[in-house]
Scaffold this motif. Sequence first.
Motif, PDB file in Angstrom:
ATOM      1  N   ILE A  68      35.816  38.360  35.776  1.00 30.22           N
ATOM      2  CA  ILE A  68      34.849  38.694  36.817  1.00 30.22           C
ATOM      3  C   ILE A  68      35.388  38.241  38.185  1.00 30.22           C
ATOM      4  O   ILE A  68      35.263  38.979  39.174  1.00 30.22           O
ATOM      5  CB  ILE A  68      33.478  38.064  36.500  1.00 30.22           C
ATOM      6  CG1 ILE A  68      32.851  38.771  35.304  1.00 30.22           C
ATOM      7  CG2 ILE A  68      32.556  38.125  37.712  1.00 30.22           C
ATOM      8  CD1 ILE A  68      31.580  38.141  34.798  1.00 30.22           C
ATOM      9  N   ALA A  69      36.011  37.056  38.231  1.00 27.94           N
ATOM     10  CA  ALA A  69      36.569  36.564  39.507  1.00 27.94           C
ATOM     11  C   ALA A  69      37.668  37.491  40.009  1.00 27.94           C
ATOM     12  O   ALA A  69      37.743  37.780  41.220  1.00 27.94           O
ATOM     13  CB  ALA A  69      37.096  35.149  39.343  1.00 27.94           C
ATOM     14  N   ILE A  70      38.507  37.997  39.139  1.00 23.94           N
ATOM     15  CA  ILE A  70      39.577  38.922  39.538  1.00 23.94           C
ATOM     16  C   ILE A  70      38.978  40.230  40.037  1.00 23.94           C
ATOM     17  O   ILE A  70      39.411  40.774  41.068  1.00 23.94           O
ATOM     18  CB  ILE A  70      40.560  39.155  38.369  1.00 23.94           C
ATOM     19  CG1 ILE A  70      41.365  37.882  38.102  1.00 23.94           C
ATOM     20  CG2 ILE A  70      41.486  40.322  38.665  1.00 23.94           C
ATOM     21  CD1 ILE A  70      42.230  37.940  36.865  1.00 23.94           C
ATOM     22  N   ILE A  71      38.004  40.730  39.364  1.00 21.76           N
ATOM     23  CA  ILE A  71      37.370  41.997  39.793  1.00 21.76           C
ATOM     24  C   ILE A  71      36.685  41.819  41.147  1.00 21.76           C
ATOM     25  O   ILE A  71      36.772  42.691  42.015  1.00 21.76           O
ATOM     26  CB  ILE A  71      36.363  42.479  38.722  1.00 21.76           C
ATOM     27  CG1 ILE A  71      37.116  42.926  37.457  1.00 21.76           C
ATOM     28  CG2 ILE A  71      35.491  43.611  39.238  1.00 21.76           C
ATOM     29  CD1 ILE A  71      36.238  43.234  36.281  1.00 21.76           C
ATOM     30  N   VAL A  72      36.009  40.705  41.360  1.00 18.67           N
ATOM     31  CA  VAL A  72      35.336  40.457  42.631  1.00 18.67           C
ATOM     32  C   VAL A  72      36.337  40.350  43.765  1.00 18.67           C
ATOM     33  O   VAL A  72      36.104  40.846  44.889  1.00 18.67           O
ATOM     34  CB  VAL A  72      34.460  39.193  42.528  1.00 18.67           C
ATOM     35  CG1 VAL A  72      33.966  38.724  43.897  1.00 18.67           C
ATOM     36  CG2 VAL A  72      33.284  39.440  41.605  1.00 18.67           C
ATOM     37  N   THR A  73      37.494  39.714  43.541  1.00 17.97           N
ATOM     38  CA  THR A  73      38.477  39.568  44.612  1.00 17.97           C
ATOM     39  C   THR A  73      39.152  40.905  44.941  1.00 17.97           C
ATOM     40  O   THR A  73      39.607  41.097  46.063  1.00 17.97           O
ATOM     41  CB  THR A  73      39.562  38.536  44.243  1.00 17.97           C
ATOM     42  OG1 THR A  73      40.186  38.918  43.022  1.00 17.97           O
ATOM     43  CG2 THR A  73      38.963  37.148  44.143  1.00 17.97           C
ATOM     44  N   ILE A  74      39.241  41.807  44.002  1.00 15.41           N
ATOM     45  CA  ILE A  74      39.849  43.123  44.237  1.00 15.41           C
ATOM     46  C   ILE A  74      38.908  43.994  45.072  1.00 15.41           C
ATOM     47  O   ILE A  74      39.354  44.739  45.933  1.00 15.41           O
ATOM     48  CB  ILE A  74      40.200  43.811  42.904  1.00 15.41           C
ATOM     49  CG1 ILE A  74      41.346  43.057  42.210  1.00 15.41           C
ATOM     50  CG2 ILE A  74      40.574  45.262  43.114  1.00 15.41           C
ATOM     51  CD1 ILE A  74      41.682  43.588  40.842  1.00 15.41           C
TER      52      ILE A  74
END
Length: 75
Positions: A68-74
Motif C-alpha cells: 500500500i505504501a508503494i502504491i501511495v507513493t507512485i
Amino acid sequence: MSMDPDPDRTPDLEAGGGVRPGSTPPDTPQTSGLSAPEPRTSNNFPPTGIGAIAAIVVLAAVFLAVAIAIIVTII
C-alpha cells in the motif's frame, strides 16, 4: 528374495500354474497392521503451530502495508 511359495514344492499346483478344482493355493506370508500400538495423540493445537500462524499473519500484514505504501507513493 521372494516370499512367494516355490511352485515346484507347492501341493496341488498344476504344471501351467493353475490349481486343481477344490484346492486352494497357499497364501503369500504377509505382515499387516502395526507391530506396536500407536500412542494416543492429543487434540490440542501445538504452541509452535500457533506461533507459525502468528508469524504468517504478521508477515502478510507487513507485506500488505509495504504494498500500500508503494502504491501511495507512485500515485
